[in-house]
Design a protein around this motif. Structure first.
Motif: not given
Lengths: 570, 325
Positions: A426-440, A442-448
């Motif tokens: 995420q930090q590296d991509l920001r330097k080239i102008g990409i805003d990577l937004q993370l949602t990490v 647990p498994i059930p939330d991920y599955t949903a």
């Protein structure tokens, strides 16, 4: 306090003699604890290798527990791991070469279309309840494994491993033909599959039981080198040696019964308790060693064993039909825009490696892309974005036609290094102008959330353990997993070409042709259409006392204990 | 009196029904399709639609929501909460299996917490040294602010890994209970001790104590004989209320010490969205709390003569009843 009371009180004679000894005792106690704490445990100094010693109990720790002793049911690591030691498979995949070698099947052949696989079974194999292992048993297992049995509460666990399964034909007592409606070259590897919801064979008497009855471990009968002694959910599973076992995979070169008398799989959810118990000698070996614990443990004389989880790397699957990842320039820029050295140095240990392809290096057909599309080249990444019309906005994030270059990522937090690795990217991509937004999550939330991935998420991060290049077709084939959401409408992607190129992996078992097809599949996924950004290769890490020998990592990086022994024999 | 009992019992039943209904509603408001949760998330896209339909059918997830609700309620009334999605076991059996482990932990920790609390209060009251009193009186605050997780790990480091006095995980008889009990009792003892210290101090200054002094009683005689007896009742009341905290605190204690129990099961059930299991646990806990409250409600008039008097004099429905918590 009133004066009256104080005067009454001070008139009584005080008895203080107890106080001095008490204080002395307290000081001694504290000193004792402090002394003991500084002494440190430490492992026994290296016991000699040499001839295997029979007997003893292996105390093994892991983070998870078996929710059911039924090995065909389980989808967590503990379940597949323990299941591998009470059941056997038709074939054994060599973890080094990926070659499929005999196990319960001595030999096999298949038709030209790869829709019919004929297995010639060993004749001396029995289940631990005495019933013979034969073609009928194979049929009964596969039928139930794929279709499930609603009246018994058995789920169709094998439906995803054996797509298009038609039937198993019993030719004679020791010959079984497994038939599929479409070519399925990967079935040969699936017949050795040892990971989640595996095809380990259960006795016909077990197959008749309901899911609920199969939670009585004594009734879960396999052909494996160990049998259940007890199963305590949340706490532990105890296996004992199967007397008379003599059919370990020939490739393991292990003759006869297991060396150990007993294995106790202790569930210890807390990392510091696992390592503490190992150091203090309560357990002999532990899985799920944290990245920060590896160094201190090996410094104290414990051995660290590890193997990458064969299959796909932990990777970012790009949604090729959702803005802005429907732009190949964005996908290519993300592949080039992050420093893999930083991730390797600051987040991973030597047990893990940065991915240089979508396939993990031990999967047959793996090609290294670290010098081409998967290198760190922020200038080129920026150039690609410039050329595609992405202009840097006032906040440093690029914009095209009034829309910001925001990439939404969905990931699982089940592996500890996932989030830090994604944050570094995420930090590296920001330097080239990409805003990577993370949602990490647990498994059930991920599955949903994953159920809504097609419309809501630009990137889904995951991995899959399956040591066969056809895993690419299963995960990305537009008619299968379609991880990159390739459709006829995906801009700049020829969906038919993807279907065709990936589909070829299921059409041949000729090693040379498969290597060629695997390369074409990786080319199209990584280079031509840039549908995926591989991140790192996950690993299974064990720390063990020096007197423990012979814990086997199989091709799916699960463990087998048939060849394990302790030089102290305890 | 009968009216009083019926009222209280009705309220308990309502609480349990509400817990059941709320969890049911929550399960269907959640973003996840319960069928998805039965498969490995990384293979979700490869599950054939007919397989999905078959699974939905066998769990009854494809019926109208109202029918599912009535069906589940009907079964629940007979003590059947269905089968756990993650293990295939019956929910009631699973809960009843782990319950004794959590009860032993919770009851044991509560008793230990009471002992600690009384010890603190007794020392604080009976000492004549200001510094010792200050030190002891600050203990409850300190004990509440130490995270259970941290104290558990610390105890393990010293008494298990270094000294080897107690096992570090699992269930090996009473020795496995010592460290978890201490870990869980420390934060629970805090509030009880604070209350006790205050009550002891108040009683210590009351008139009848001065009378005892005047009669020539020693300090220990005053503390044990007069103050202790009269100041203990409020603490016992709060101890009963604290029982809820104990069950909640058991999640961390059970995780650190790798003990089986309701706390860890709840956590796993929520982490895997094992819907029938979550519902079973919630209803079960609701039943337990409703029962404890009901028993307290029913016992109260027996203990307090003033309350009994209100039944004799008709003052309207449950008029004048005092119930804290």
């Amino acid at each position: 306090m009133s004066d009256l009371r104080s005067s009454i009180e001070s008139a009584t004679s005080a008895r203080k003699k107890w106080r001095l000894p008490a204080i002395a005792f307290a000081i001694l106690l504290i000193a004792g604890i402090a002394f003991a704490a500084t002494r440190g445990g430490g492992a026994d100094p290296g016991a000699a290798d040499g001839a295997p010693v029979r007997g003893g109990t292996l105390q093994f720790a892991l983070i998870d527990y078996q929710r059911s002793p039924d090995p065909q049911w389980g989808t967590n690591y503990a379940e597949s791991l323990i299941g591998n030691n009470i059941t056997d498979k038709l074939t054994w995949q060599d973890p080094k070469t990926g070659e499929i070698t005999p196990w319960l099947a001595q030999s096999w052949e298949y038709n030209k279309d790869l829709t019919e696989f004929t297995f010639h079974l060993r004749r001396d194999v029995t289940f631990s309840d005495g019933s013979p292992f034969n073609a009928e048993a194979v049929k009964a297992n596969f039928d139930q494994y794929v279709h499930g049995d609603p009246s018994l509460g058995i789920l169709p666990n094998g439906a995803t491993l054996l797509p298009g399964y038609l039937e198993t034909r019993v030719v004679d007592e020791y010959t079984a033909v497994v038939r599929f409606e479409k070519p399925l070259a990967s079935f040969l590897q699936a017949s050795s599959f040892t990971a989640n919801a595996q095809p380990g064979f259960l006795s016909p008497s077990t197959l008749k039981l309901s899911a609920q009855q199969r939670t009585d471990p004594k009734k879960v009968i396999g052909t494996g080198p160990f049998v259940y002694e007890s199963w305590e959910p949340q706490a532990k599973t105890v296996l004992v040696k199967r007397n008379g076992y003599n059919w370990a995979p020939p490739a393991l070169r292990h003759q006869g019964e297991a060396y150990l008398d007993r294995i106790v799989f202790n569930t210890i959810p807390e990392a510091s308790v696992r390592t503490g118990s190992l150091v203090s000698g309560t357990i002999d070996a532990t899985l799920d060693v944290g990245t920060t614990d590896e160094k201190p443990l090996s410094a104290q004389g414990f051995e660290i064993l590890h193997r990458g989880v064969s299959g796909t790397a932990i990777r970012f699957d790009f949604n090729s039909s959702l803005f802005p990842t429907n732009d190949i320039a964005v996908r290519k820029a993300i592949q080039l825009g992050w420093d893999r050295q930083t991730v390797q140095k600051t987040i991973l240990t030597d047990s893990y490696s940065v991915a240089n392809s979508i396939l993990e290096p031990s999967v047959p057909g793996h090609v290294d892309y670290s010098g081409s599309v998967l290198k760190y080249d922020p200038e080129q990444a920026a150039r690609i974005l410039d050329e595609a019309g992405w202009v840097t906005g006032p906040d440093g994030i690029r914009v095209k036609e009034g829309k910001k270059l925001v990439v939404k990522l969905l990931g699982i937090n089940n592996l500890v290094v996932n989030k830090p690795a994604y944050e570094s990217i995420q930090q590296d991509l920001r330097k080239i102008g990409i805003d990577l937004q993370l949602t990490v999550v647990p498994i059930p939330d991920y599955t949903a959330q994953q159920a809504k991935a097609k419309t809501d998420w630009n990137v889904v991060a995951a991995n899959r353990s399956r040591n066969d290049p056809a895993v690419l077709n299963l995960q990305y084939g537009p008619q299968n997993g379609n991880g990159a959401y390739v459709t006829k409408d995906s801009t700049g992607v020829d969906a038919d070409e993807v279907t065709q190129v990936l589909g070829r992996l299921e059409t041949t078992l000729d090693p040379a042709a498969r290597t060629q097809y695997a390369k074409e599949a990786q080319d199209i996924l990584l280079d031509k259409y840039a549908l995926v950004n591989p991140v790192y290769n996950p690993s299974q890490v064990i720390a063990q006392a020096p007197y423990v020998h012979g814990i086997v990592f199989d091709a799916q990086s699960r463990n087998h204990f048939v060849d394990t022994w302790k030089s102290d024999g305890k | 009196m009968l009216r009083y009992v019926a009222l209280k019992a009705g309220r308990a039943a309502f609480v349990v029904w509400a817990a059941f209904t709320l969890t049911f509603v929550l399960l269907f408001v959640l973003p996840a399709n319960p069928v998805d949760l039965l498969f490995d998330p990384t293979e979700l896209n490869s599950v054939p639609p007919e397989v999905r339909a078959q699974v939905a059918d066998s769990y009854g997830f494809n019926e109208p929501v109202l029918l599912q609700y009535l069906g589940r309620l009907g079964h629940a009334l007979r003590g059947d909460f269905g089968t756990s999605v993650q293990s295939g076991q019956s929910v009631s059996a699973v809960v009843l299996d782990v319950l004794p482990h959590t009860l032993v932990l919770a009851v044991g920790a509560l008793l230990l917490a009471l002992v600690i609390a009384f010890a603190i209060a007794l020392v604080a009251t009976s000492t004549r040294h200001q510094w010792l009193r200050n030190l002891v009186e600050s203990l409850p605050t300190a004990s509440v602010s130490v995270p259970v997780f941290l104290s558990g790990i610390l105890l393990l480091q010293i008494f298990s890994f270094k000294l080897g006095w107690f096992p570090s995980f699992g269930d090996q008889g009473w020795r496995s209970l010592v460290l978890p009990l201490i870990t869980l009792a420390i934060p629970v003892s805090g509030p009880i001790a604070q209350l006790l210290v205050r009550c002891f101090a108040a009683e210590f200054r009351s008139g009848y104590v001065t009378t005892s002094w005047a009669k020539g009683a020693t300090r220990s005689r005053v503390v044990v004989g007069d103050v202790f007896r009269n100041a203990s009742l409020p603490a016992l009341t709060i101890a009963a209320v604290t029982f809820g905290n104990l069950v909640a605190g058991s999640v961390i204690t059970e995780t650190v010490f790798a003990r089986k129990g309701l706390g860890r099961m709840t956590q796993t059930a929520i982490n895997t969205l094992d819907l029938p299991l979550v519902q079973g646990i919630v209803v079960f806990v609701a039943v337990t709390f409703a029962l404890i409250n009901l028993v307290v409600d029913l016992i109260y008039p027996l203990l307090d003569p003033r309350l009994r008097a209100t039944f004799a004099v008709p003052t309207g429905p449950s008029g004048g009843l005092r119930r804290t918590s």
